[in-house]
Every structure is written in structure tokens, then in C-alpha cells.
Design an enzyme around this catalytic site. Sequence first.
Site, PDB file in Angstrom:
ATOM      1  N   GLY A  27       0.399  -4.797   1.764  1.00 36.90           N
ATOM      2  CA  GLY A  27      -1.008  -4.974   1.278  1.00 36.90           C
ATOM      3  C   GLY A  27      -1.034  -5.443  -0.707  1.00 36.90           C
ATOM      4  N   HIS A  73       1.039  -1.266   0.236  1.00 39.37           N
ATOM      5  CA  HIS A  73      -0.275  -0.116   0.574  1.00 39.37           C
ATOM      6  C   HIS A  73       0.952   1.008  -0.180  1.00 39.37           C
ATOM      7  CE1 HIS A  73      -3.277   2.535   1.084  1.00 39.37           C
ATOM      8  NE2 HIS A  73      -3.893   1.474   0.896  1.00 39.37           N
ATOM      9  N   TYR A  77      -4.857  -4.938  10.261  1.00 39.57           N
ATOM     10  CA  TYR A  77      -5.417  -5.177   9.099  1.00 39.57           C
ATOM     11  C   TYR A  77      -6.582  -5.580   9.478  1.00 39.57           C
ATOM     12  CZ  TYR A  77      -3.663  -6.663   4.767  1.00 39.57           C
ATOM     13  OH  TYR A  77      -3.682  -6.820   3.203  1.00 39.57           O
TER      14      TYR A  77
HETATM   15  O1  YXS Z   1      12.388   8.182  -0.384  1.00 41.12           O
HETATM   16  P1  YXS Z   1      11.908   8.623  -1.933  1.00 41.12           P
HETATM   17  O2  YXS Z   1      11.222   9.932  -2.212  1.00 41.12           O
HETATM   18  O3  YXS Z   1      13.236   8.586  -3.026  1.00 41.12           O
HETATM   19  O4  YXS Z   1      10.768   7.047  -1.407  1.00 41.12           O
HETATM   20  C1  YXS Z   1      11.910   6.021  -1.496  1.00 41.12           C
HETATM   21  C2  YXS Z   1      10.533   5.423  -0.666  1.00 41.12           C
HETATM   22  O5  YXS Z   1      10.092   5.920   0.046  1.00 41.12           O
HETATM   23  C3  YXS Z   1       9.310   5.031  -1.575  1.00 41.12           C
HETATM   24  N1  YXS Z   1       8.363   3.459  -1.284  1.00 41.12           N
HETATM   25  C4  YXS Z   1       6.848   3.385  -0.852  1.00 41.12           C
HETATM   26  N2  YXS Z   1       6.100   4.710  -0.855  1.00 41.12           N
HETATM   27  C5  YXS Z   1       4.799   4.845  -0.241  1.00 41.12           C
HETATM   28  N3  YXS Z   1       4.856   3.496  -0.119  1.00 41.12           N
HETATM   29  C6  YXS Z   1       5.280   2.818   0.153  1.00 41.12           C
HETATM   30  N4  YXS Z   1       4.442   1.344   0.360  1.00 41.12           N
HETATM   31  C7  YXS Z   1       6.729   2.649  -0.071  1.00 41.12           C
HETATM   32  N5  YXS Z   1       8.019   1.490  -0.460  1.00 41.12           N
HETATM   33  C8  YXS Z   1       9.100   2.125  -0.821  1.00 41.12           C
HETATM   34  O6  YXS Z   1       9.928   5.025  -2.888  1.00 41.12           O
HETATM   35  C9  YXS Z   1      10.916   5.262  -2.736  1.00 41.12           C
HETATM   36  C10 YXS Z   1      12.170   3.978  -2.814  1.00 41.12           C
HETATM   37  O7  YXS Z   1      12.301   3.377  -1.107  1.00 41.12           O
HETATM   38  P2  YXS Z   1      13.527   2.531  -1.087  1.00 41.12           P
HETATM   39  O8  YXS Z   1      14.426   3.794  -1.652  1.00 41.12           O
HETATM   40  O9  YXS Z   1      12.848   2.513   0.260  1.00 41.12           O
HETATM   41  O10 YXS Z   1      14.151   1.023  -1.856  1.00 41.12           O
HETATM   42  P3  YXS Z   1      14.668   0.170  -1.207  1.00 41.12           P
HETATM   43  O11 YXS Z   1      14.749  -0.434  -2.562  1.00 41.12           O
HETATM   44  O12 YXS Z   1      15.578   0.185  -0.861  1.00 41.12           O
HETATM   45  O13 YXS Z   1      13.488  -0.401  -0.507  1.00 41.12           O
HETATM   46  C11 YXS Z   1      12.781  -1.635  -0.776  1.00 41.12           C
HETATM   47  C12 YXS Z   1      11.815  -1.701  -0.114  1.00 41.12           C
HETATM   48  C13 YXS Z   1      10.365  -2.453  -0.819  1.00 41.12           C
HETATM   49  C14 YXS Z   1      12.065  -2.402   1.387  1.00 41.12           C
HETATM   50  C15 YXS Z   1      11.636   0.051   1.119  1.00 41.12           C
HETATM   51  O14 YXS Z   1      11.180   1.232   0.655  1.00 41.12           O
HETATM   52  C16 YXS Z   1      10.463  -0.537   1.706  1.00 41.12           C
HETATM   53  O15 YXS Z   1      10.344  -1.380   3.361  1.00 41.12           O
HETATM   54  N6  YXS Z   1       8.798  -0.203   1.549  1.00 41.12           N
HETATM   55  C17 YXS Z   1       7.782  -0.312   3.111  1.00 41.12           C
HETATM   56  C18 YXS Z   1       7.607  -1.232   2.979  1.00 41.12           C
HETATM   57  C19 YXS Z   1       6.122  -2.013   3.651  1.00 41.12           C
HETATM   58  O16 YXS Z   1       6.163  -1.772   4.638  1.00 41.12           O
HETATM   59  N7  YXS Z   1       5.234  -1.793   3.174  1.00 41.12           N
HETATM   60  C20 YXS Z   1       3.866  -1.686   3.287  1.00 41.12           C
HETATM   61  C21 YXS Z   1       2.810  -0.819   3.146  1.00 41.12           C
HETATM   62  S1  YXS Z   1       1.582  -0.310   3.709  1.00 41.12           S
HETATM   63  C22 YXS Z   1       0.285  -1.956   3.505  1.00 41.12           C
HETATM   64  O17 YXS Z   1       0.573  -2.446   2.231  1.00 41.12           O
HETATM   65  C23 YXS Z   1      -1.120  -2.963   4.510  1.00 41.12           C
HETATM   66  C24 YXS Z   1      -1.556  -1.688   4.695  1.00 41.12           C
HETATM   67  S2  YXS Z   1      -0.072  -3.389   5.729  1.00 41.12           S
HETATM   68  O18 YXS Z   1       0.697  -2.154   6.276  1.00 41.12           O
HETATM   69  O19 YXS Z   1      -1.183  -3.283   6.109  1.00 41.12           O
HETATM   70  O20 YXS Z   1       1.230  -4.713   5.338  1.00 41.12           O
END
Ligand code: YXS
Length: 270
Positions: A119, A75, A149
Site C-alpha cells: 500500500g 499497510h 487489491y
Molecule cells: O517481529 P517484530 O514484532 O519485530 O515486527 C517486525 C515485523 O513484523 C514488522 N513489520 C510489519 N508489521 C506490520 N505490517 C507490515 N507491513 C510490516 N512489515 C514489517 O516490523 C518488524 C521488523 O520487520 P522485519 O524484521 O521483517 O524487518 P526487515 O528489515 O528484516 O524486513 C523489512 C521488510 C519490509 C522486507 C519486511 O518487514 C517485510 O517483508 N514486511 C512486509 C512487506 C509487505 O508485504 N507489505 C505489504 C503489506 S499489505 C499491503 O500493503 C497491501 C494491503 S497489499 O498487500 O495489497 O500490497
Amino acid sequence: MSAPASPTPAPAPMVIASVTNGVGTISLNNVARRNALSAALLDAFIDALADFKAKSVRAVILRAAPGLKVWSAGHDIKELPRGHEDPLGYGDPLERALRAIRSYPGPVIAMIQGSVWGGAFDLVLSCDIIIGDETSEFAITPANLGLPYNTTGLLHCLNRLPLNLIKEMFFTATPVKADDAARWGILNHLVPSAQIEAYTQSLGEHITTKAPLAIAVVKEQLRVLSDLQPVAAQVFEHIEDMRRQVYESADYEEGINAFFEKRKPQFKGV
Ligand code: YXS
């Protein structure tokens, strides 16, 4: 006289849709943001699926661009409400996308290369068949954000995985690697990355040679039967009250702020 300013290039499409030998493919294409499931990306996905439905495309592959480490970061956290509102309500674009997959009148096959987060795991579980390569991994991450969730998402997991494995995924938010994902039954098939595209396309083409009405009705019967978990009104209200306490908590606000401030959250249980 100065040269005319070069026209600003049109933004890249959020998804890329194509049809090959009767099989539709939708590729997530917001690489800079790790295919975070924003409203814009999800609306484009839902539109592409509706277009395939209008064209009676009998099988659909959902994938990301080749060679990515991240299939989807889940998400779009920037679009999650900052408390006092259900972050995964019925009208949320992610929930609409899940329903679009589950009601598509033909198999939606998830082809996974790279990591699937939050998500996006629910999105993949809502697909009918899941093919992954050795780089595929799956994490469900509300515990990283302090987010409650939703019940349909938990039912999607309960319909696919044993309770102990669901609890491990939710309590640890640790990615399940490809081998375990295959052994746990998240993946239908674990296929080497060099073969996964041809394997998935061939599976889709094989399905398009079968009776589409019979397949569409079996898929809808299985959806109705698996969704048929009647919940008493009082039970549902109890669940919603528990969830409200979570999304109105200081921990939820801390989880989101920590993500944007690129630091580890300090959860206090309130
Ligand atoms: O800093 P900039 O502006 O370049 O942006 C970065 C990140 O902020 C952005 N980004 C996201 N923006 C919004 N929502 C996200 N889920 C998201 N993930 C990443 O993308 C740019 C590059 O990210 P970066 O530098 O972290 O890339 P990386 O290759 O070092 O790492 C990739 C990840 C996926 C490991 C890392 O981005 C990460 O941990 N992202 C969050 C993963 C996460 O927790 N997703 C759950 C979202 S909440 C959801 O889905 C449900 C509601 S729940 O929470 O219930 O599961």
C-alpha cells in the site's frame, strides 16, 4: 526512601513535520516497524497535511528518516481484517491518506530512499512527483498475502504505468529497482543519495515561487479528469463480488497467518 521512578519517556511521534523556506516536510518515523502504515501513523500523517493546508504551505515533501533500508513496509498487516471484510474499504486509513494527498492544494513530492512495499506504493503513486535515489525500489504485494487489491488502487496504477508493467508488479510482487523504476516512469528523477535531499528541497522551493492558485486548480483538474472512469453499477458489483471471493478465501487467511508465523504461505487457490 526510594528515588522517584523516572518518568516513562513519551513515545516518539509517528511522523515528524517541519517547514523550511516555505516547503513542508513530513517524515515517516516508525522505524522499529519499518514505517508500516498503521492507523496511528496515517492519522498523524493526515493531521500534518491538514496543518500544512491550514498554513497555506505551497509544496510538501513526503519522506522517511534518512538512511533507512525500508521507506515503508506498506499497510500494517496486523490491522488488516482477517477475512469476511473488505481489507481496503473506502474508510480504511490508507485510503483516507491517499485521498488527502490527492486533494492537497499543492504538489506532494515523494522523496524515496529505501524500499517501498504494498500500500505504500499506492501512497507514493498518489503523490504528484516522485524522486528516488539508487536505493529506492517499489513492490506491490497483494499476491504475497492472497489479498484482493481495490479498484481505486488499480486505477492509480493504470493512470501511471503501462498494463504489462502493472501486471508484472502485481503477479510477481518483486521489487522494481531504482534504474527500472526510472525507466518505467515510476520516478520523475533518479538522484544520487548524497544529493537527493538538496535536490528535492530545491524543487519544492522553486514550485513555491509559482502561482499557487493556478497550481492547485491544475492539480485538482488533473485529479478529477484522471479519476473520471465511470463504471457501470453492474460492472462495479461484479468487481466487488470477485474481490469478496478473494478476501473470504482460505488463501487470504493463510497469507496473513504465514506473515505473522514468519513462514512462506502455502496457497491452494481456494
Ligand atoms: O517481529 P517484530 O514484532 O519485530 O515486527 C517486525 C515485523 O513484523 C514488522 N513489520 C510489519 N508489521 C506490520 N505490517 C507490515 N507491513 C510490516 N512489515 C514489517 O516490523 C518488524 C521488523 O520487520 P522485519 O524484521 O521483517 O524487518 P526487515 O528489515 O528484516 O524486513 C523489512 C521488510 C519490509 C522486507 C519486511 O518487514 C517485510 O517483508 N514486511 C512486509 C512487506 C509487505 O508485504 N507489505 C505489504 C503489506 S499489505 C499491503 O500493503 C497491501 C494491503 S497489499 O498487500 O495489497 O500490497
